[in-house]
Design a protein around this motif. Structure first.
Motif, PDB file in Angstrom:
ATOM      1  N   SER A  56      27.478  24.242   5.822  1.00 21.95           N
ATOM      2  CA  SER A  56      26.376  23.932   4.913  1.00 21.95           C
ATOM      3  C   SER A  56      25.370  22.962   5.522  1.00 21.95           C
ATOM      4  N   ASN A  59      22.132  25.726  10.316  1.00 25.68           N
ATOM      5  CA  ASN A  59      21.300  26.899  10.053  1.00 25.68           C
ATOM      6  C   ASN A  59      22.000  28.177  10.497  1.00 25.68           C
ATOM      7  N   ASN A  76      19.427  22.026   3.705  1.00 29.24           N
ATOM      8  CA  ASN A  76      19.822  23.163   2.860  1.00 29.24           C
ATOM      9  C   ASN A  76      20.007  22.732   1.412  1.00 29.24           C
ATOM     10  N   ARG A  79      16.582  22.096  -0.197  1.00 31.50           N
ATOM     11  CA  ARG A  79      15.866  23.332  -0.508  1.00 31.50           C
ATOM     12  C   ARG A  79      16.443  24.004  -1.749  1.00 31.50           C
ATOM     13  N   GLU A 277      22.082  35.770  -0.889  1.00 33.04           N
ATOM     14  CA  GLU A 277      21.757  34.846   0.188  1.00 33.04           C
ATOM     15  C   GLU A 277      22.719  35.006   1.367  1.00 33.04           C
ATOM     16  N   ARG A 283      21.714  34.265   5.322  1.00 31.93           N
ATOM     17  CA  ARG A 283      21.505  32.828   5.523  1.00 31.93           C
ATOM     18  C   ARG A 283      22.816  32.113   5.209  1.00 31.93           C
ATOM     19  N   TYR A 286      22.748  28.231   4.496  1.00 32.12           N
ATOM     20  CA  TYR A 286      22.128  28.001   3.194  1.00 32.12           C
ATOM     21  C   TYR A 286      23.070  28.416   2.069  1.00 32.12           C
TER      22      TYR A 286
END
Length: 315
Positions: A56, A59, A76, A79, A277, A283, A286
């Motif tokens: 987590s 990237n 992350n 965001r 996701e 991702r 993320y």
């Protein structure tokens, strides 16, 4: 018989192993038996959780294994917590959570209260009511998708009758406003029996002598219900809410089978958003942060709720 079996096992044990076992303490022997379970728990639960927390902060993308993995810190998490789409899925999840629990507790307790009264065919009706809970969510989703289809869907005819819409061109799961309620209906139909069984266990745990004493004091049935039945069944009700709350927060299979998260984002709950996701946009870092936030949310709310449940039990 048990003593003879133990004697045969002792005689069959090699002398070297027997000496070593006699030299071990009870605590050591207990750890020998428990160790495989602890190892399995660490391998299946704890290690993936630690690995997810680590990812987590990066990237990392699972579809780009050879790419450089960069440490992004709390980016992350920042965001996710500032994304309006995430908060919209949280609201959709809260909608399912609140209304499904409300209807399941209300209907489940009512059914349990009625079934607790001895009458002819009691066992048969209990079995019939419990049947939906025994079905697979995939089967339930496909079955109710058929019921929600235009022209043949029973619920579509009912809604279209009151709204004046042509049932041949109307579908509950295709309506932005009604699709969430369509899923609430299905989940309530499937899991109300679970709440009913827990409430039924609570009702049947109340000693009959308490009601007899209340009748001697000339307490009315309504008074007995609010001063005896509800307080003594409340811990069971709260336990049912806890179980269903945790499960409904993770609701995924029924939503996918019925609507796939649509129309638009009307039924896109957190589990579906997390899946997109992780396995559609790839991702991974993320999505790992998203999963950690959901885990902390569920764990925190459940811990607070369990403390309240324990206080109720102590009364």
């Amino acid at each position: 018989m048990a003593d003879k079996a133990m004697d045969r096992i002792a005689k069959a044990t090699p002398p070297g192993i027997a000496k070593r076992v006699r030299g071990l303490s009870d605590r050591t022997i207990a750890w020998i038996f428990v160790a495989p379970s602890i190892f399995l728990l660490l391998a299946v639960n704890i290690f993936p959780l630690i690995w997810t927390i680590r990812l987590s902060f990066t990237n990392f993308r699972v579809n780009r294994i050879n790419a450089d993995v960069k440490w992004v810190g709390l980016r992350n998490y920042e965001r996710i917590l500032t994304d309006p789409d995430i908060w919209q899925t949280m609201q959709a999840t809260a909608h399912f959570l609140i209304w499904t629990i409300f209807f399941q507790v209300l209907i489940g307790f009512t059914l349990a209260y009625l079934i607790n009264k001895k009458f002819r065919g009691n066992d048969m009706w209990t079995t019939i009511i419990v049947l939906p809970m025994m079905l697979s969510p995939a089967v339930v989703g496909n079955f109710w998708t058929f019921l929600y289809q235009p022209q043949i869907g029973l619920f579509n005819y009912v809604v279209s009758f009151f709204s004046g819409v042509d049932p041949a061109s109307f579908s509950m799961i295709g309506s932005v406003n009604l699709a969430p309620w369509a899923i609430v209906i299905v989940d309530t139909w499937m899991w109300t029996p679970f709440v009913m069984l827990i409430c039924l266990a609570g009702l049947r745990s109340i000693p009959g002598s308490i009601y007899e004493a209340a009748e001697c004091d000339r307490a009315s049935k309504w008074r007995q219900f609010w001063t005896i039945t509800i307080p003594m069944v409340l811990p069971f009700l709260m336990m049912a809410v806890l179980f269903r709350g945790i499960e409904n927060f993770k609701m995924f299979d029924l939503v996918v089978q019925l609507t796939g998260g649509g129309p638009g984002s009307a039924t896109e709950v957190t589990s579906i958003n997390l899946k997109r996701e992780a396995f559609e946009k790839w991702r991974t870092g993320y999505a790992s942060a998203y999963a950690v936030i959901l885990f902390v949310t569920i764990f925190g709310l459940a811990s607070i709720y369990v403390k309240a449940l324990n206080k109720v039990k102590e009364r």
